[in-house]
Design an enzyme around this catalytic site. Structure first.
Site, mmCIF file in Angstrom:
data_model
loop_
_atom_site.group_PDB
_atom_site.id
_atom_site.type_symbol
_atom_site.label_atom_id
_atom_site.label_comp_id
_atom_site.label_asym_id
_atom_site.label_seq_id
_atom_site.Cartn_x
_atom_site.Cartn_y
_atom_site.Cartn_z
ATOM 1 N N ALA A 37 4.370 1.294 -8.005
ATOM 2 C CA ALA A 37 4.247 -0.149 -8.200
ATOM 3 C C ALA A 37 5.351 -0.902 -7.474
ATOM 4 O O ALA A 37 5.161 -2.020 -7.024
ATOM 5 C CB ALA A 37 4.281 -0.474 -9.695
ATOM 6 N N CYS A 38 6.500 -0.257 -7.321
ATOM 7 C CA CYS A 38 7.650 -0.898 -6.657
ATOM 8 C C CYS A 38 7.445 -1.075 -5.161
ATOM 9 O O CYS A 38 8.130 -1.866 -4.529
ATOM 10 C CB CYS A 38 8.910 -0.067 -6.868
ATOM 11 S SG CYS A 38 9.322 0.198 -8.586
#
Length: 114
Positions: A37-38
């Protein structure tokens, strides 16, 4: 696994590009993303996936899916059914899959042959 986000899973498919997998799943109405997600908007290997020990070639073949209370068992079964043929198709077009498959079959690490 005390600090795990429920309903979130990351799969690794050696020998394919996650972006291609996401696009093909999207064409079937399945939402997913690649990387962590980062770093989902970046084309570089996810620093999170590298931190857990994945090499660049492996982190590029990742698929992240999230399931919530509104998802049905039928939807989950559809995803389970649709992923394998897409991965097989992408591997058949991959320039690195033959080498990776050989390494996996022989249980050889990449560093053993580089």
């Amino acid at each position: 696994m005390k600090k795990r986000l429920p309903g979130n899973v990351n799969f690794r498919f050696t020998g394919i590009e996650g972006e291609s997998l996401v696009l093909m799943l999207d064409a079937k109405g399945i939402d997913g993303s690649t990387g962590s997600a980062c770093s989902s908007k970046k084309l570089t290997a996810s620093h999170v996936l590298k931190a857990i020990g994945l090499e660049d070639v492996d982190s590029h073949g990742s698929l992240r899916l999230t399931i919530g209370p509104e998802n049905t068992e039928e939807e989950v079964n559809t995803v389970i059914k649709e992923i394998p043929p897409i991965v097989e198709k992408l591997r058949s077009m991959s320039s690195i899959w033959e080498k990776e498959e050989s390494l996996l079959k022989n249980n050889t690490k990449r560093c053993d042959i580089d």
